[in-house]
Motif scaffolding. Structure first.
Motif, PDB file in Angstrom:
ATOM      1  N   ALA A 197     -63.721 -22.913  35.459  1.00 28.44           N
ATOM      2  CA  ALA A 197     -64.424 -21.930  36.092  1.00 28.44           C
ATOM      3  C   ALA A 197     -63.629 -21.098  37.022  1.00 28.44           C
ATOM      4  N   ALA A 198     -63.024 -21.900  37.763  1.00 30.95           N
ATOM      5  CA  ALA A 198     -62.271 -21.432  38.812  1.00 30.95           C
ATOM      6  C   ALA A 198     -60.920 -20.582  38.456  1.00 30.95           C
ATOM      7  N   THR A 199     -60.302 -20.763  37.568  1.00 32.18           N
ATOM      8  CA  THR A 199     -58.770 -20.440  36.978  1.00 32.18           C
ATOM      9  C   THR A 199     -59.308 -19.437  35.491  1.00 32.18           C
ATOM     10  N   ARG A 200     -60.375 -19.647  34.776  1.00 31.52           N
ATOM     11  CA  ARG A 200     -60.438 -18.917  33.513  1.00 31.52           C
ATOM     12  C   ARG A 200     -61.830 -18.293  33.383  1.00 31.52           C
ATOM     13  N   GLY A 201     -62.497 -17.912  34.666  1.00 27.81           N
ATOM     14  CA  GLY A 201     -63.993 -17.670  34.186  1.00 27.81           C
ATOM     15  C   GLY A 201     -63.864 -16.176  33.821  1.00 27.81           C
ATOM     16  N   ASP A 202     -62.784 -15.450  33.790  1.00 25.31           N
ATOM     17  CA  ASP A 202     -62.741 -14.073  33.277  1.00 25.31           C
ATOM     18  C   ASP A 202     -62.370 -14.197  31.720  1.00 25.31           C
ATOM     19  N   VAL A 203     -61.618 -15.466  31.302  1.00 30.75           N
ATOM     20  CA  VAL A 203     -61.281 -15.601  29.965  1.00 30.75           C
ATOM     21  C   VAL A 203     -62.602 -16.043  29.164  1.00 30.75           C
ATOM     22  N   ALA A 204     -63.317 -16.706  29.969  1.00 26.32           N
ATOM     23  CA  ALA A 204     -64.703 -17.343  29.400  1.00 26.32           C
ATOM     24  C   ALA A 204     -65.729 -15.672  28.976  1.00 26.32           C
ATOM     25  N   VAL A 205     -65.699 -15.021  30.091  1.00 20.08           N
ATOM     26  CA  VAL A 205     -66.513 -13.887  29.962  1.00 20.08           C
ATOM     27  C   VAL A 205     -65.858 -13.128  28.686  1.00 20.08           C
ATOM     28  N   HIS A 206     -64.499 -12.912  28.550  1.00 20.73           N
ATOM     29  CA  HIS A 206     -64.082 -12.117  27.525  1.00 20.73           C
ATOM     30  C   HIS A 206     -64.517 -12.766  26.291  1.00 20.73           C
ATOM     31  N   HIS A 207     -64.558 -14.242  26.090  1.00 24.76           N
ATOM     32  CA  HIS A 207     -64.934 -14.793  24.921  1.00 24.76           C
ATOM     33  C   HIS A 207     -66.614 -15.059  24.771  1.00 24.76           C
ATOM     34  N   ALA A 208     -67.190 -14.394  25.805  1.00 28.18           N
ATOM     35  CA  ALA A 208     -68.529 -14.481  25.697  1.00 28.18           C
ATOM     36  C   ALA A 208     -69.095 -15.964  25.478  1.00 28.18           C
ATOM     37  N   CYS A 209     -68.394 -16.784  26.459  1.00 27.86           N
ATOM     38  CA  CYS A 209     -68.723 -18.339  26.474  1.00 27.86           C
ATOM     39  C   CYS A 209     -69.082 -18.691  27.900  1.00 27.86           C
TER      40      CYS A 209
END
Ligand SMILES: [Zn+2]
Ligand SMILES: [Zn+2]
Length: 241
Positions: A197-209
C-alpha cells in the motif's frame, strides 16, 4: 563468465547492469518485448545474443534474479523468517477431485521455494494457489510475496500482486489462510500488505485492485490488544475442517 543462480540453478552471465540500465531492460519487458529487453542487456553486458536471451529468461522465471530495494528486502526478510519453518506438503490440492486439481497439484509438487516460477502461478482464471491447501500456501508464501513486489513485466501473465491480494482478501475474516497462520505469520503478511500500500498503491489503482488491497489490509490487521506472540509453527494447526 557464467554463474549458476544460487536459488533456481539457472546458469546466466554474471553481469548485473547499473540501476539505470536495469530500468531500461525492465521498461522493454513492461512494453511487452523480450527481444528488445535482451537487446538492451546485450548492449550493456557486451555479451552474445544467446547469453542475453538466457539472462532475460531467468529474470522472468526467478523472483530471486531481481535486485530488490532495501525496504522490499526488509519486509521479505520478515516474511521469510515467519514462514521459514513451514515444510513442503506431500500434496497441495485434493488431487482426486478433478483434472484441474490434479494438474495444479502436479505443478506445485514439481517446484520448491528455490524453483517456483511466475508461470507456475498462472492467472486469475487458472491459479493453482486457489486450489492449494493452506499448508501449501504457507510453504510457498515467501515466493508469493517476492513475486508480488516485482513489476508487471510478464508477457503472458499479469502483475502478481493482483492475484495474491485476491487470495488474502478472499472470504474476509473467514479467510482460510488467516485461520492457519500464527500471530507472527499474520504480522508478516500484514507488513507485506502495508508495504504494498505504501510503495505500490498507484500500481494497485492502475490494475484496479485497490479495493482488494484495502480489504486484505482489514482482514490481516492485528486485533488490538493482542500483540503478536513469538514462535512460528511448521505444521498445520490440529483443527482442520
Ligand atoms: Zn534463479
Ligand atoms: Zn477440483
Amino acid at each position: 563468465m557464467t554463474t549458476p543462480c544460487p536459488h533456481c540453478g539457472a546458469t546466466t552471465i554474471a553481469f548485473t547492469p547499473s540501476d539505470a540500465d536495469f530500468g531500461a531492460v525492465v521498461r522493454a519487458l513492461a512494453n511487452g518485448s523480450k527481444t528488445l529487453a535482451a537487446g538492451e542487456y546485450k548492449w550493456f553486458a557486451q555479451c552474445t545474443d544467446a547469453e542475453a536471451t538466457a539472462w532475460v529468461a531467468h529474470l522472468l522465471h526467478c523472483a530471486h534474479a531481481w535486485p530488490q530495494a532495501e525496504a522490499d528486502e526488509a519486509v521479505l526478510a520478515q516474511v521469510e523468517a515467519a514462514f521459514a519453518g513451514v515444510g513442503k506438503p506431500a500434496h497441495f490440492t485434493n488431487r482426486s477431485h478433478c483434472d484441474e486439481c490434479r494438474t495444479h497439484d502436479d505443478t506445485l509438487r514439481a517446484r520448491t521455494r528455490a524453483t517456483l516460477r511466475r508461470s507456475d502461478l498462472g492467472n486469475a482464471g487458472w491459479d493453482p494457489i486457489t486450489f492449494s491447501s493452506a499448508d501449501g500456501i504457507g510453504y510457498f508464501f515467501p515466493n508469493l510475496a517476492r513475486f508480488a513486489l516485482l513489476p508487471d513485466v510478464w508477457p503472458d501473465h499479469s502483475w502478481y500482486a493482483d492475484q495474491l491480494l485476491s487470495h488474502l482478501a478472499w472470504d474476509g475474516a473467514d479467510n482460510r489462510f488467516l485461520a492457519w497462520c500464527t500471530p507472527v505469520q499474520r504480522s508478516a503478511v500484514h507488513a507485506l500488505l502495508a508495504h504494498i500500500a505504501a510503495t505500490r498503491g498507484d500500481v494497485a489503482v492502475h490494475h484496479a485492485c485497490e479495493d482488494a488491497l484495502q480489504a486484505a489490509l482489514t482482514v490481516w490487521q492485528a486485533p488490538s490488544g493482542q500483540p503478536p506472540q513469538p514462535g512460528a509453527h511448521g505444521a498445520p494447526p490440529p483443527t482442520t475442517a
